[in-house]
Design a protein around this motif. Structure first.
Motif, PDB file in Angstrom:
ATOM      1  N   ASP A   1      -0.725  15.463 -24.106  1.00  0.00           N
ATOM      2  CA  ASP A   1      -0.932  14.664 -22.898  1.00  0.00           C
ATOM      3  C   ASP A   1       0.342  13.971 -22.439  1.00  0.00           C
ATOM      4  O   ASP A   1       0.609  13.894 -21.239  1.00  0.00           O
ATOM      5  N   GLN A   2       1.122  13.483 -23.425  1.00  0.00           N
ATOM      6  CA  GLN A   2       2.325  12.742 -23.057  1.00  0.00           C
ATOM      7  C   GLN A   2       3.316  13.653 -22.316  1.00  0.00           C
ATOM      8  O   GLN A   2       3.915  13.242 -21.318  1.00  0.00           O
ATOM      9  N   VAL A   3       3.448  14.893 -22.789  1.00  0.00           N
ATOM     10  CA  VAL A   3       4.369  15.845 -22.133  1.00  0.00           C
ATOM     11  C   VAL A   3       3.894  16.105 -20.702  1.00  0.00           C
ATOM     12  O   VAL A   3       4.680  16.148 -19.756  1.00  0.00           O
ATOM     13  N   ARG A   4       2.583  16.255 -20.563  1.00  0.00           N
ATOM     14  CA  ARG A   4       1.990  16.484 -19.250  1.00  0.00           C
ATOM     15  C   ARG A   4       2.283  15.305 -18.307  1.00  0.00           C
ATOM     16  O   ARG A   4       2.670  15.492 -17.148  1.00  0.00           O
ATOM     17  N   ARG A   5       2.127  14.091 -18.851  1.00  0.00           N
ATOM     18  CA  ARG A   5       2.392  12.894 -18.030  1.00  0.00           C
ATOM     19  C   ARG A   5       3.871  12.818 -17.645  1.00  0.00           C
ATOM     20  O   ARG A   5       4.211  12.506 -16.511  1.00  0.00           O
ATOM     21  N   ASP A   6       4.749  13.144 -18.624  1.00  0.00           N
ATOM     22  CA  ASP A   6       6.186  13.137 -18.342  1.00  0.00           C
ATOM     23  C   ASP A   6       6.522  14.153 -17.255  1.00  0.00           C
ATOM     24  O   ASP A   6       7.340  13.887 -16.377  1.00  0.00           O
ATOM     25  N   ALA A   7       5.883  15.316 -17.353  1.00  0.00           N
ATOM     26  CA  ALA A   7       6.138  16.379 -16.371  1.00  0.00           C
ATOM     27  C   ALA A   7       5.725  15.912 -14.981  1.00  0.00           C
ATOM     28  O   ALA A   7       6.452  16.109 -14.001  1.00  0.00           O
ATOM     29  N   GLU A   8       4.560  15.260 -14.890  1.00  0.00           N
ATOM     30  CA  GLU A   8       4.090  14.784 -13.588  1.00  0.00           C
ATOM     31  C   GLU A   8       5.035  13.723 -13.031  1.00  0.00           C
ATOM     32  O   GLU A   8       5.408  13.759 -11.857  1.00  0.00           O
ATOM     33  N   ALA A   9       5.460  12.792 -13.916  1.00  0.00           N
ATOM     34  CA  ALA A   9       6.358  11.720 -13.473  1.00  0.00           C
ATOM     35  C   ALA A   9       7.681  12.309 -12.973  1.00  0.00           C
ATOM     36  O   ALA A   9       8.210  11.899 -11.941  1.00  0.00           O
ATOM     37  N   PHE A  10       8.182  13.313 -13.712  1.00  0.00           N
ATOM     38  CA  PHE A  10       9.448  13.962 -13.338  1.00  0.00           C
ATOM     39  C   PHE A  10       9.332  14.616 -11.955  1.00  0.00           C
ATOM     40  O   PHE A  10      10.184  14.433 -11.082  1.00  0.00           O
ATOM     41  N   LEU A  11       8.226  15.362 -11.756  1.00  0.00           N
ATOM     42  CA  LEU A  11       8.049  16.063 -10.477  1.00  0.00           C
ATOM     43  C   LEU A  11       7.863  15.078  -9.326  1.00  0.00           C
ATOM     44  O   LEU A  11       8.363  15.288  -8.219  1.00  0.00           O
ATOM     45  N   THR A  12       7.154  13.975  -9.606  1.00  0.00           N
ATOM     46  CA  THR A  12       6.936  12.965  -8.569  1.00  0.00           C
ATOM     47  C   THR A  12       8.267  12.347  -8.145  1.00  0.00           C
ATOM     48  O   THR A  12       8.528  12.148  -6.957  1.00  0.00           O
ATOM     49  N   GLU A  13       9.099  12.088  -9.147  1.00  0.00           N
ATOM     50  CA  GLU A  13      10.407  11.504  -8.860  1.00  0.00           C
ATOM     51  C   GLU A  13      11.254  12.487  -8.038  1.00  0.00           C
ATOM     52  O   GLU A  13      11.883  12.127  -7.047  1.00  0.00           O
ATOM     53  N   GLN A  14      11.229  13.768  -8.444  1.00  0.00           N
ATOM     54  CA  GLN A  14      11.963  14.800  -7.699  1.00  0.00           C
ATOM     55  C   GLN A  14      11.432  14.923  -6.274  1.00  0.00           C
ATOM     56  O   GLN A  14      12.187  15.136  -5.334  1.00  0.00           O
ATOM     57  N   ALA A  15      10.109  14.780  -6.140  1.00  0.00           N
ATOM     58  CA  ALA A  15       9.471  14.956  -4.831  1.00  0.00           C
ATOM     59  C   ALA A  15       9.950  13.919  -3.824  1.00  0.00           C
ATOM     60  O   ALA A  15       9.925  14.165  -2.616  1.00  0.00           O
ATOM     61  N   SER A  16      10.407  12.748  -4.331  1.00  0.00           N
ATOM     62  CA  SER A  16      10.855  11.729  -3.386  1.00  0.00           C
ATOM     63  C   SER A  16      12.235  12.071  -2.830  1.00  0.00           C
ATOM     64  O   SER A  16      12.714  11.427  -1.907  1.00  0.00           O
ATOM     65  N   GLN A  17      12.892  13.102  -3.399  1.00  0.00           N
ATOM     66  CA  GLN A  17      14.223  13.486  -2.895  1.00  0.00           C
ATOM     67  C   GLN A  17      14.263  14.892  -2.315  1.00  0.00           C
ATOM     68  O   GLN A  17      15.227  15.277  -1.675  1.00  0.00           O
ATOM     69  N   LEU A  18      13.226  15.697  -2.595  1.00  0.00           N
ATOM     70  CA  LEU A  18      13.266  17.103  -2.192  1.00  0.00           C
ATOM     71  C   LEU A  18      12.128  17.435  -1.234  1.00  0.00           C
ATOM     72  O   LEU A  18      11.109  16.746  -1.222  1.00  0.00           O
ATOM     73  N   ASP A  19      12.300  18.494  -0.458  1.00  0.00           N
ATOM     74  CA  ASP A  19      11.171  18.946   0.350  1.00  0.00           C
ATOM     75  C   ASP A  19      10.297  19.840  -0.544  1.00  0.00           C
ATOM     76  O   ASP A  19      10.729  20.244  -1.626  1.00  0.00           O
ATOM     77  N   PRO A  20       9.051  20.117  -0.126  1.00  0.00           N
ATOM     78  CA  PRO A  20       8.142  20.878  -1.005  1.00  0.00           C
ATOM     79  C   PRO A  20       8.714  22.226  -1.437  1.00  0.00           C
ATOM     80  O   PRO A  20       8.483  22.672  -2.560  1.00  0.00           O
ATOM     81  N   HIS A  21       9.488  22.846  -0.563  1.00  0.00           N
ATOM     82  CA  HIS A  21      10.066  24.145  -0.896  1.00  0.00           C
ATOM     83  C   HIS A  21      11.066  24.006  -2.048  1.00  0.00           C
ATOM     84  O   HIS A  21      11.038  24.772  -3.012  1.00  0.00           O
ATOM     85  N   GLN A  22      11.924  23.009  -1.943  1.00  0.00           N
ATOM     86  CA  GLN A  22      12.904  22.764  -3.014  1.00  0.00           C
ATOM     87  C   GLN A  22      12.202  22.324  -4.292  1.00  0.00           C
ATOM     88  O   GLN A  22      12.603  22.685  -5.395  1.00  0.00           O
ATOM     89  N   LEU A  23      11.121  21.556  -4.104  1.00  0.00           N
ATOM     90  CA  LEU A  23      10.372  21.072  -5.267  1.00  0.00           C
ATOM     91  C   LEU A  23       9.753  22.249  -6.028  1.00  0.00           C
ATOM     92  O   LEU A  23       9.679  22.240  -7.259  1.00  0.00           O
ATOM     93  N   THR A  24       9.341  23.277  -5.271  1.00  0.00           N
ATOM     94  CA  THR A  24       8.749  24.458  -5.910  1.00  0.00           C
ATOM     95  C   THR A  24       9.737  25.079  -6.898  1.00  0.00           C
ATOM     96  O   THR A  24       9.370  25.477  -7.998  1.00  0.00           O
ATOM     97  N   ALA A  25      11.010  25.136  -6.494  1.00  0.00           N
ATOM     98  CA  ALA A  25      12.022  25.726  -7.376  1.00  0.00           C
ATOM     99  C   ALA A  25      12.184  24.889  -8.641  1.00  0.00           C
ATOM    100  O   ALA A  25      12.236  25.430  -9.755  1.00  0.00           O
ATOM    101  N   VAL A  26      12.225  23.561  -8.488  1.00  0.00           N
ATOM    102  CA  VAL A  26      12.341  22.670  -9.646  1.00  0.00           C
ATOM    103  C   VAL A  26      11.115  22.827 -10.551  1.00  0.00           C
ATOM    104  O   VAL A  26      11.232  22.908 -11.778  1.00  0.00           O
TER     105      VAL A  26
END
Ligand SMILES: [Zn+2]
Ligand SMILES: [Zn+2]
Length: 431
Positions: free
Chosen positions: A142-167
């Protein structure tokens, strides 16, 4: 007047006075755009929250709708895909309550739900995050899953959805090696190419390739598609699309003329892959294709097996250790000797000719295997895959390649050989 209705009438009022926009400064236009985008994002989030509440109360079934998706579709005239997606997001972003016990469960995507409230994220971002997390293996802590979500959310505030897909794809490759390898293999199965003729006799091309094959095609086309030399002082008048088409034709002619794209004549087209040395040696982690697509270490080992690849092998701190020479080139005389010995793909039952084959290192060069006849075997693309990914083992016994099938193919693992010319020679006398 209730608040949403008030909000709506304010927006209508703004629209009615849009002729006054001409008096606004450039900066205030930008500010207005940003604010309105936040308004629309928050409105979307609120709509999902309301939908989730309606769902909890059983409103869809009261209106004889089998699901929240169907309900939203009928109520809001949405497409089936859009309504199903909104229903999924409504559930992922809001807390749920077990009616029988009254237990409240937090949202599936808590970090995303929180970030959405700032108006910085778009539902397009949420789609990417939700899909990525849903595709992760259930065994992940669960912790890895939560970290993954937090990481993607943080990236999402700087990237557009297309760029986020690559990350997100790179993240997934790291967290789910097996799943990604399976997907890579599925993508190979799903390769397709359609060549049709239209009424004017022109040829239309349509198809789908997996990331690795796409990169190989791109590299080959790109090499041939550069603008021609300006002989008379003028630049090449052909546009990029036209040059790519000409390059494809060039490839076809090259193959037809017997240049043999893999015959080793001249400099062969190269595919660039970057990977850490330890990842490559331990077959763990991921590499990156030229265009940034992640690729499993297992696949990098296969494509780095023959000399068609320049592995940029990185040291522990990520600096290039050795570029271009780490993958030993199979010298032309050895390649020719291999062609004579194996006659083409050595895999049992395969009849691909040598020009379609890779020289597979039985013991990989990264493990110290040498580029010598006894450590090499010719394999066509699909069979090279079988050996690297499907558990087939190869060995050279008395100068002939022998294949040991994986247990699921043959529980006794009896070695198999491709029938070579010598196997048929005994029939010569009989004819
Ligand atoms: Zn190989
Ligand atoms: Zn083969």
């Amino acid at each position: 007047m209730d608040q949403p209705t008030l909000c709506l009438s304010l927006l209508r009022d703004l629209l009615d006075h849009s002729d006054q926009l001409s008096r606004e400064s450039d900066n205030s236009l930008l500010e207005l755009l940003r604010t309105l985008e936040s308004v629309s994002r928050l409105a979307s989030l609120m709509a999902l929250t309301v939908a989730a509440e309606a769902d909890r109360r059983g409103v869809p079934s009261q209106h004889s709708c089998s699901s929240l998706g169907v309900f939203l579709r009928r109520l809001l005239r949405l497409s089936p895909g859009e309504s199903a997606e909104r229903a999924r997001m409504a559930r992922a972003l809001t807390e749920s309550i077990d009616e029988s016990t009254g237990t409240r469960y937090p949202p599936v995507l808590p970090a995303t739900a929180t970030a959405l409230r700032t108006g910085e994220l778009d539902l397009g971002h949420v789609r990417v995050i939700a899909r990525t997390l849903a595709a992760l293996p259930l065994t992940l802590p669960d912790q890895v899953r939560r970290d993954a979500e937090a990481f993607l959310t943080e990236q999402a505030s700087q990237l557009d959805p297309h760029q986020l897909t690559a990350v997100a794809r790179t993240l997934r490759t790291r967290l789910d090696q097996d799943g990604t390898l399976r997907e890579e293999q599925d993508a190979v199965e799903q390769r397709e190419l359609h060549i049709t003729r239209d009424r004017r006799g022109r040829t239309r091309i349509r198809g789908v390739l997996d990331a690795e094959a796409g990169a190989a095609l791109q590299t080959a086309i790109h090499t041939l598609a550069s603008p021609g030399p300006a002989a008379d002082g003028r630049t090449d008048p052909r546009g990029p699309a036209r040059r790519r088409a000409d390059a494809l034709l060039g490839l076809a002619h090259h193959a037809l003329d017997g240049g043999g794209l893999t015959s080793g004549v001249g400099e062969r087209p190269h595919l660039s892959v970057t990977i850490g040395f330890t990842q490559l040696r331990d077959v763990a982690g991921t590499g990156t294709l030229e265009r940034g697509d992640p690729i499993t270490a297992q696949s990098v080992r296969r494509i780095a097996c023959d000399a068609q690849v320049i592995p940029a092998v990185l040291n522990a701190t990520g600096e290039p250790l050795d570029i271009g020479r780490a993958s030993p080139t199979v010298p032309e005389p050895i390649r020719r000797a291999l062609a004579v010995r194996d006659g083409g793909c050595a895999f049992p039952g395969c009849d691909r000719s040598p020009s379609w084959c890779n020289a597979h290192h039985i013991r990989h060069w990264v493990e110290g295997g040498d580029t010598a006849l006894r450590n090499l075997v010719l394999l066509c693309g699909p069979h090279h895959r079988a050996v690297h990914h499907d558990g087939w083992q190869v060995r050279v016994v008395h100068g002939r390649a022998e294949f040991v099938p994986p247990r699921w193919v043959d529980p006794t693992r009896r070695p198999r050989r491709n029938a070579g010319p010598h196997d048929f020679s005994r029939f010569d006398a009989a004819s």
